[in-house]
Design a protein around this motif. Structure first.
Motif, PDB file in Angstrom:
ATOM      1  N   ASP A 245     -29.675  53.740   1.887  1.00 23.79           N
ATOM      2  CA  ASP A 245     -30.101  52.407   1.435  1.00 23.79           C
ATOM      3  C   ASP A 245     -29.451  51.302   2.262  1.00 23.79           C
ATOM      4  OD1 ASP A 245     -27.520  52.508   0.623  1.00 23.79           O
ATOM      5  OD2 ASP A 245     -27.901  51.752  -1.408  1.00 23.79           O
ATOM      6  N   PHE A 246     -28.901  51.680   3.433  1.00 22.50           N
ATOM      7  CA  PHE A 246     -28.240  50.724   4.327  1.00 22.50           C
ATOM      8  C   PHE A 246     -27.156  49.928   3.592  1.00 22.50           C
ATOM      9  CE2 PHE A 246     -32.748  51.030   5.832  1.00 22.50           C
ATOM     10  CZ  PHE A 246     -32.486  51.904   6.870  1.00 22.50           C
ATOM     11  N   GLY A 247     -26.523  50.594   2.638  1.00 19.68           N
ATOM     12  CA  GLY A 247     -25.459  49.930   1.891  1.00 19.68           C
ATOM     13  C   GLY A 247     -25.982  48.792   1.022  1.00 19.68           C
ATOM     14  N   GLY A 248     -27.262  48.825   0.739  1.00 20.24           N
ATOM     15  CA  GLY A 248     -27.855  47.789  -0.116  1.00 20.24           C
ATOM     16  C   GLY A 248     -28.291  46.552   0.661  1.00 20.24           C
ATOM     17  N   GLY A 249     -28.054  46.519   1.964  1.00 15.23           N
ATOM     18  CA  GLY A 249     -28.395  45.323   2.751  1.00 15.23           C
ATOM     19  C   GLY A 249     -29.721  45.440   3.480  1.00 15.23           C
ATOM     20  N   HIS A 250     -30.092  44.371   4.136  1.00 18.99           N
ATOM     21  CA  HIS A 250     -31.237  44.358   5.047  1.00 18.99           C
ATOM     22  C   HIS A 250     -30.698  44.741   6.415  1.00 18.99           C
ATOM     23  CE1 HIS A 250     -34.757  41.702   3.666  1.00 18.99           C
ATOM     24  NE2 HIS A 250     -34.094  42.017   2.594  1.00 18.99           N
ATOM     25  N   PRO A 251     -31.140  45.825   7.015  1.00 18.93           N
ATOM     26  CA  PRO A 251     -30.615  46.141   8.345  1.00 18.93           C
ATOM     27  C   PRO A 251     -31.324  45.300   9.410  1.00 18.93           C
ATOM     28  CG  PRO A 251     -32.150  47.832   7.672  1.00 18.93           C
ATOM     29  CD  PRO A 251     -32.112  46.840   6.549  1.00 18.93           C
ATOM     30  N   ASP A 252     -31.248  43.994   9.244  1.00 19.92           N
ATOM     31  CA  ASP A 252     -31.942  43.059  10.125  1.00 19.92           C
ATOM     32  C   ASP A 252     -30.898  42.246  10.883  1.00 19.92           C
ATOM     33  OD1 ASP A 252     -33.626  41.347  11.369  1.00 19.92           O
ATOM     34  OD2 ASP A 252     -34.692  40.691   9.573  1.00 19.92           O
ATOM     35  N   ASN A 254     -29.856  39.515  12.219  1.00 22.17           N
ATOM     36  CA  ASN A 254     -29.993  38.077  12.441  1.00 22.17           C
ATOM     37  C   ASN A 254     -28.784  37.381  11.828  1.00 22.17           C
ATOM     38  OD1 ASN A 254     -30.447  37.761   9.656  1.00 22.17           O
ATOM     39  ND2 ASN A 254     -32.659  37.958   9.899  1.00 22.17           N
ATOM     40  N   LEU A 255     -28.768  36.067  11.917  1.00 18.14           N
ATOM     41  CA  LEU A 255     -27.567  35.343  11.502  1.00 18.14           C
ATOM     42  C   LEU A 255     -27.375  35.366   9.992  1.00 18.14           C
ATOM     43  CD1 LEU A 255     -27.672  32.343  13.987  1.00 18.14           C
ATOM     44  CD2 LEU A 255     -26.612  34.588  14.216  1.00 18.14           C
ATOM     45  N   VAL A 256     -28.419  35.704   9.256  1.00 22.69           N
ATOM     46  CA  VAL A 256     -28.292  35.797   7.798  1.00 22.69           C
ATOM     47  C   VAL A 256     -27.703  37.149   7.416  1.00 22.69           C
ATOM     48  CG1 VAL A 256     -29.562  35.774   5.608  1.00 22.69           C
ATOM     49  CG2 VAL A 256     -30.251  34.250   7.475  1.00 22.69           C
ATOM     50  N   HIS A 257     -28.300  38.215   7.909  1.00 22.56           N
ATOM     51  CA  HIS A 257     -27.896  39.546   7.466  1.00 22.56           C
ATOM     52  C   HIS A 257     -26.721  40.130   8.258  1.00 22.56           C
ATOM     53  CE1 HIS A 257     -31.070  39.517   4.596  1.00 22.56           C
ATOM     54  NE2 HIS A 257     -31.966  39.260   5.533  1.00 22.56           N
ATOM     55  N   ALA A 258     -26.439  39.583   9.405  1.00 20.61           N
ATOM     56  CA  ALA A 258     -25.258  40.041  10.162  1.00 20.61           C
ATOM     57  C   ALA A 258     -24.228  38.907  10.202  1.00 20.61           C
ATOM     58  CB  ALA A 258     -25.649  40.482  11.567  1.00 20.61           C
ATOM     59  N   LYS A 259     -24.066  38.269   9.054  1.00 22.65           N
ATOM     60  CA  LYS A 259     -23.207  37.087   8.978  1.00 22.65           C
ATOM     61  C   LYS A 259     -21.742  37.430   9.273  1.00 22.65           C
ATOM     62  CE  LYS A 259     -22.613  32.938   6.162  1.00 22.65           C
ATOM     63  NZ  LYS A 259     -21.179  32.837   6.354  1.00 22.65           N
ATOM     64  N   THR A 260     -21.319  38.633   8.901  1.00 24.69           N
ATOM     65  CA  THR A 260     -19.915  39.017   9.131  1.00 24.69           C
ATOM     66  C   THR A 260     -19.533  38.862  10.593  1.00 24.69           C
ATOM     67  OG1 THR A 260     -20.402  40.751   7.542  1.00 24.69           O
ATOM     68  CG2 THR A 260     -18.249  40.844   8.604  1.00 24.69           C
ATOM     69  N   ILE A 261     -20.365  39.388  11.476  1.00 25.60           N
ATOM     70  CA  ILE A 261     -19.983  39.320  12.892  1.00 25.60           C
ATOM     71  C   ILE A 261     -20.206  37.911  13.443  1.00 25.60           C
ATOM     72  CG2 ILE A 261     -20.306  41.784  13.364  1.00 25.60           C
ATOM     73  CD1 ILE A 261     -22.896  40.926  14.893  1.00 25.60           C
ATOM     74  N   ASP A 269     -10.391  32.839  18.081  1.00 25.12           N
ATOM     75  CA  ASP A 269      -9.887  34.100  18.621  1.00 25.12           C
ATOM     76  C   ASP A 269     -10.873  35.240  18.353  1.00 25.12           C
ATOM     77  OD1 ASP A 269      -9.678  34.225  15.927  1.00 25.12           O
ATOM     78  OD2 ASP A 269      -7.644  35.046  15.873  1.00 25.12           O
ATOM     79  N   GLY A 270     -12.143  34.889  18.214  1.00 26.89           N
ATOM     80  CA  GLY A 270     -13.177  35.884  17.916  1.00 26.89           C
ATOM     81  C   GLY A 270     -13.446  36.803  19.092  1.00 26.89           C
ATOM     82  N   PRO A 271     -14.283  37.819  18.885  1.00 24.80           N
ATOM     83  CA  PRO A 271     -14.610  38.755  19.964  1.00 24.80           C
ATOM     84  C   PRO A 271     -15.380  38.079  21.097  1.00 24.80           C
ATOM     85  CG  PRO A 271     -16.050  39.089  18.075  1.00 24.80           C
ATOM     86  CD  PRO A 271     -15.006  38.107  17.642  1.00 24.80           C
ATOM     87  N   ASP A 272     -15.274  38.638  22.281  1.00 20.75           N
ATOM     88  CA  ASP A 272     -16.027  38.095  23.422  1.00 20.75           C
ATOM     89  C   ASP A 272     -17.517  38.335  23.243  1.00 20.75           C
ATOM     90  OD1 ASP A 272     -13.927  37.426  25.785  1.00 20.75           O
ATOM     91  OD2 ASP A 272     -13.208  38.977  24.426  1.00 20.75           O
ATOM     92  N   LEU A 273     -17.824  39.501  22.668  1.00 19.18           N
ATOM     93  CA  LEU A 273     -19.226  39.810  22.394  1.00 19.18           C
ATOM     94  C   LEU A 273     -19.314  40.433  21.004  1.00 19.18           C
ATOM     95  CD1 LEU A 273     -22.115  39.822  23.611  1.00 19.18           C
ATOM     96  CD2 LEU A 273     -21.723  42.198  24.246  1.00 19.18           C
ATOM     97  N   ALA A 274     -20.122  39.812  20.146  1.00 22.16           N
ATOM     98  CA  ALA A 274     -20.403  40.390  18.833  1.00 22.16           C
ATOM     99  C   ALA A 274     -21.870  40.784  18.855  1.00 22.16           C
ATOM    100  CB  ALA A 274     -20.136  39.379  17.722  1.00 22.16           C
ATOM    101  N   ALA A 275     -22.171  41.986  18.386  1.00 24.29           N
ATOM    102  CA  ALA A 275     -23.546  42.471  18.503  1.00 24.29           C
ATOM    103  C   ALA A 275     -23.902  43.344  17.311  1.00 24.29           C
ATOM    104  CB  ALA A 275     -23.707  43.267  19.797  1.00 24.29           C
ATOM    105  N   ALA A 276     -25.197  43.457  17.060  1.00 26.28           N
ATOM    106  CA  ALA A 276     -25.669  44.305  15.965  1.00 26.28           C
ATOM    107  C   ALA A 276     -27.023  44.863  16.344  1.00 26.28           C
ATOM    108  CB  ALA A 276     -25.785  43.489  14.675  1.00 26.28           C
ATOM    109  N   SER A 277     -27.412  45.925  15.624  1.00 27.81           N
ATOM    110  CA  SER A 277     -28.750  46.465  15.827  1.00 27.81           C
ATOM    111  C   SER A 277     -29.402  46.660  14.462  1.00 27.81           C
ATOM    112  CB  SER A 277     -28.676  47.779  16.598  1.00 27.81           C
ATOM    113  OG  SER A 277     -29.976  48.197  16.974  1.00 27.81           O
ATOM    114  N   ASP A 278     -30.675  47.027  14.446  1.00 26.42           N
ATOM    115  CA  ASP A 278     -31.394  47.088  13.171  1.00 26.42           C
ATOM    116  C   ASP A 278     -31.506  48.520  12.654  1.00 26.42           C
ATOM    117  OD1 ASP A 278     -33.198  48.006  15.074  1.00 26.42           O
ATOM    118  OD2 ASP A 278     -34.933  47.232  13.998  1.00 26.42           O
ATOM    119  N   GLY A 279     -32.299  48.705  11.610  1.00 27.91           N
ATOM    120  CA  GLY A 279     -32.437  50.000  10.953  1.00 27.91           C
ATOM    121  C   GLY A 279     -32.664  51.143  11.923  1.00 27.91           C
ATOM    122  N   ASP A 280     -33.613  50.989  12.827  1.00 30.54           N
ATOM    123  CA  ASP A 280     -33.984  52.094  13.720  1.00 30.54           C
ATOM    124  C   ASP A 280     -33.444  51.936  15.139  1.00 30.54           C
ATOM    125  OD1 ASP A 280     -35.733  49.918  14.039  1.00 30.54           O
ATOM    126  OD2 ASP A 280     -37.311  51.197  14.858  1.00 30.54           O
TER     127      ASP A 280
END
Ligand code: VG1
Ligand code: CO
Length: 544
Positions: A245-252, A254-261, A269-280
């Motif tokens: 169930d993707f931990g109950g989240g939207h595996p999308d 974008n700035l809404v669903h990947a707000k943590t990163i 002092d954040g990371p040089d590159l923050a990245a995410a990918s989707d469900g598939d």
């Protein structure tokens, strides 16, 4: 002994594949014979697969493993000779594309609803990819839909379930089933494309990567590639365990669903590159320290810098973008003398251009970027490409963007999504726009004068097919655009997507907040289409 059963069935009327396969609620897929009907409709639309190889895998969402058992038994009963399946039923979409090509398979079946939520009440999806590794073309999906409307029987093997978790080969009737490591082949491919030594050295120094796998399929890929092969600390690969169930989240991503990163990247002092990918695993989100990179800009930067990666050291043959994607890439193509193609939304339209060698790099505004290494968009690939560019240029993401805009100008861009609106009202809104197309040219608006207005259609230069009705465009003097189209991936009501773009030349104001830069166009996008009147909405649900 297993035997083939021919089971009688009756058709469903809603099995029309959309932008990326057939997507419905899990509960719909669980109805009697719903999956079986569609799988048989796929097989009945294909020719010459007897004895051939089929790759099967999915993003691990709820119903994935069960659907794979059904598909394997049906593939065996229909005469496939060999199935290649990811361990645990897991394969990212780009990994399936690669495995089809590597194994010279007849095709593949991918179980995914991409970035849509999963779980028993979430979404499920299925799509067929052809021998080139790419999504079935429109002509083929049309055949599948036609078949699904009249289907009256399907074939399935009466056999025990396959053990999807153990690597090795077993038999299912006349078909061999190979359970393979989901990641290894794909990771090896990535090593051939990028300068892993340079990236490893960069990441061993001060530079940091933070990757969010969103509890979806890329977790194991990220652990192997970023973790094991590039030395990234496992603490910097978050949500890496795939969950149904993707931990109950939207595996999308974008700035809404990947707000943590996003929040992490906005810190000093954040990371040089923050990245995410989707469900598939086919989409990507790229954020530098203090600097979100819009997918359209990411495509343009990649087009401008891809030669820094070993795979493209000889340069690019050409580039392509989907129509609603900003024209930032066109500027790069023009400056570099590259052919540039504009295709309808959906990766299936890039396949011919990649196969013919007309393009090397392509992408969409919806966080999809890719190259000719496979025939799908590829999230991990995009992250590696950015890492390779950062390692080669030894500049921050923010500095790369500033340099890019100072060279090519900036295409301010936003997409506004009005989700789950009434389907009929959305269709009426589009119809009214269509009816007014001829009256738009010359119209003065608060955002300038409209120069042309049309409904986008695409003539494929390779197979000469014509695809119509791909979005309404209002194009302003100076190149600003408003584009309207209805999503082809949703499962409830309709989603209206409004794409808004304005070009600012290199000597213009390049640092404005996007909502401010687009304010007049946004207002016009609402009023011209009568969005509030038709949908009752005053603001979009998601802005990307
Ligand atoms: C959306 C995106 C499109 C993308 C498609 C599949 O389609 O806009 O660019 O190719 O999803 O991506 P639509 O019809 O909803 O606008 V994925 O990662 O869902 O396979
Ligand atoms: Co996806």
């Amino acid at each position: 002994m297993s035997r083939t059963l021919t089971v009688e069935t009756t058709p469903y009327d809603d099995q029309k594949p959309g932008t990326s396969g057939l997507r419905k609620k899990v509960t719909r897929f669980q109805e009697a014979n719903y999956l079986e009907n569609f799988v048989q409709s796929i097989f009945d639309s294909l020719e010459g697969f007897q004895g051939q190889t089929l790759v099967v895998g999915g993003d691990g969402r709820y119903h994935n493993a069960q659907a794979i058992q059904t598909i394997l038994k049906m593939a065996a009963a229909n005469g496939f000779g060999r199935a290649v399946v990811g361990q645990g039923g897991l394969l990212s979409t780009p990994a399936v594309s690669h495995l089809i090509r590597k194994n010279e398979a007849f095709g593949g079946i991918i179980l995914s609803a991409s970035h849509n939520p999963g779980g028993p009440d979430g979404d499920f999806g299925i799509k067929f990819n052809a021998a080139n590794g790419g999504p079935a073309k429109e002509s083929l999906t049309a055949k599948m839909f036609a078949r699904s409307k009249v289907i009256d029987r399907y074939q399935i093997l009466d056999a025990d379930d396959v053990d999807l978790d153990s690597i090795g080969t077993s038999r299912l009737g006349g078909m061999s089933v190979e359970i393979i490591d989901s990641v290894a082949d794909y990771a090896d491919l990535m090593e051939t494309l990028f300068d892993f030594d340079a990236i490893r050295t960069m990441l061993a120094g001060a530079a940091t990567l933070l990757f969010d796998a969103m509890h979806a399929v890329t977790g194991p890929y990220a652990n192997e590639i970023f973790g094991k092969r590039l030395g990234v600390d496992s603490a910097h690969i978050i949500n890496a365990k795939p969950k149904t169930d993707f931990g109950g989240g939207h595996p999308d991503p974008n700035l809404v669903h990947a707000k943590t990163i996003y929040d992490a990247a906005m810190k000093a002092d954040g990371p040089d590159l923050a990245a995410a990918s989707d469900g598939d695993g086919d989409r990507n989100l790229i954020i530098g320290r203090g600097c979100f990179v819009s997918p359209s800009d990411s495509l343009a930067v990649i087009a401008a810098n891809a030669h820094l990666a070993p795979a493209h050291s000889g340069g690019l043959s050409g580039v392509a973008r989907s129509m609603p994607t900003s024209a930032a890439t066109d500027r790069v193509a023009e400056a570099k003398g590259l052919a540039c193609y504009e295709t309808p939304t959906g990766w299936k339209f890039f396949g011919n251009l990649l196969d013919s060698g007309d393009i090397t790099i392509c992408g969409e505004e919806s966080a999809g970027t890719g190259s000719n290494h496979v025939r799908e968009k590829d999230g991990i690939w995009a992250v590696l490409m950015w890492l390779n560019i950062l390692a080669a240029r030894t500049m921050s993401v923010a500095d790369i963007m500033a340099d890019h805009w100072a060279t090519y100008g900036r295409n301010y861009y936003a997409r506004h999504d009005f989700e789950e609106v009434d389907a009929e009202s959305a269709a009426n809104l589009m119809r009214r726009l269509r009816e007014r197309l001829s009256s738009y040219p010359g119209t003065e608006t608060d955002a300038g004068r409209i120069q042309t207005a049309d409904e986008f259609s695409y003539f494929d230069p390779v197979d000469e097919s014509l695809t119509e009705g791909q979005g309404i465009r209002l194009i302003f003097e100076g190149g600003s655009r408003i584009v309207y189209r209805l999503s082809g991936t949703g499962t409830v009501g309709a989603t209206l997507r409004v794409y808004i773009e304005r070009y600012e030349p290199p000597d213009g104001e390049l640092d404005k907040p996007v909502p401010e830069a687009l304010a007049e166009l946004i207002a016009v996008s609402r009023s011209e289409a009568g969005i509030e009147r038709f949908t009752g909405r005053t603001e979009p649900d998601v802005i990307t």
